[in-house]
Scaffold this active site. Sequence first.
Site: not given
Ligand code: FMN
Length: 310
Positions: A95, A228-229, A206-207, A134, A12-14
């Site tokens: 978050c 995510g990213r 995750n991460g 999460k 999930p990513m805002m």
């Molecule tokens: C722009 C952005 C918005 C995010 N919004 C949320 C969110 O709404 N809910 C959530 O649980 N995590 C949110 N995250 C965190 C991601 O879900 C994830 O845990 C974090 O980016 C690490 O994973 P990654 O390294 O694969 O990106 C957000 C991350 C990014 C980059």
Amino acid sequence: MLAVAHRFSVAPMMRYSHFPARQLWRFLCPPALLYTEMLTAEAVIYGRREQLLKLPAEQQPVVVQLGGASPDRLAEAARIAEAMGAAEINFNCGCPSPRVRCGHFGASLMKTPELMARCVEAMAAAVQVPVTVKCRLAVDDMDAETALDDFCRRVFAAGARALVVHARRAWLDGLNPAQNRTVPPLDYARAYRLKESIGDKSIIINGGINTVEEALRHLIKMDGVMLGRAVVRSPYMLAAVARNIFGITPPERCAALRYMLEKAAQSPPRTWSQYVSALAGLFHGEPNNKYYRRRLALPQAAALRALCEE
Ligand SMILES: Cc1cc2nc3c(=O)[nH]c(=O)nc-3n(C[C@H](O)[C@H](O)[C@H](O)COP(=O)(O)O)c2cc1C
């Protein structure tokens, strides 16, 4: 045991996990589990739910992620999300943003595990679909060994079916949300120990996972991986996920582009910026990427028209 979709999920990513992006991700990798952006319980109850919870059958399975700290309101929001088509409800306990912290939800809930458990119990009692959580490894100076084990046990005792662990700590004071995704070091070994100690419960890691090869290595120890990213940067990596994790043949990049342009043409112009953002990384790493990005950088309507004419 969790469904095969949980083997791989897009985080999930805002501002990124919006409807158009989910269309692209679904097209590239039909079995992956997709998430909405975090929606507060209040937004679901009082907001424009037809827009927030547009969850058609062809996009499933989609998890609706909820944020909040009121068991009653979360239960009501979960009921609404289920009725609108959510395949699963995920509860945000990771978050660290100041706005979320002010509402005492998100990562703050790791400091109030009794309240987290009441929220999960209320949602699990309200819906038939699975409820999951999460979280981070820890928050502020919490002990990431005993406190995480205790949190995790409470998550499952409250009725959750899986726990997604973003494998780094969050600092609520002193780091902004972006820094909280890069500065605290990743500790995959801690997530692995959690999985070993919790036995047959489903733990998703995750991460900082950037490639399918890394994802496959985590899958030896964990029940699922969430990226995510890396997916935002290069959505076509989902083709490798489809091939190497789910054993299916993915579509070509150009087919994905054509599909998305068709969908954009059928959608209201106010959504076109989201189509442009979803498509931005599609040719990442390809020789024609620069040319493609120049087209997408045109004003949105012109960008979509120019790509249609190629
Ligand atoms: C722009 C952005 C918005 C995010 N919004 C949320 C969110 O709404 N809910 C959530 O649980 N995590 C949110 N995250 C965190 C991601 O879900 C994830 O845990 C974090 O980016 C690490 O994973 P990654 O390294 O694969 O990106 C957000 C991350 C990014 C980059």
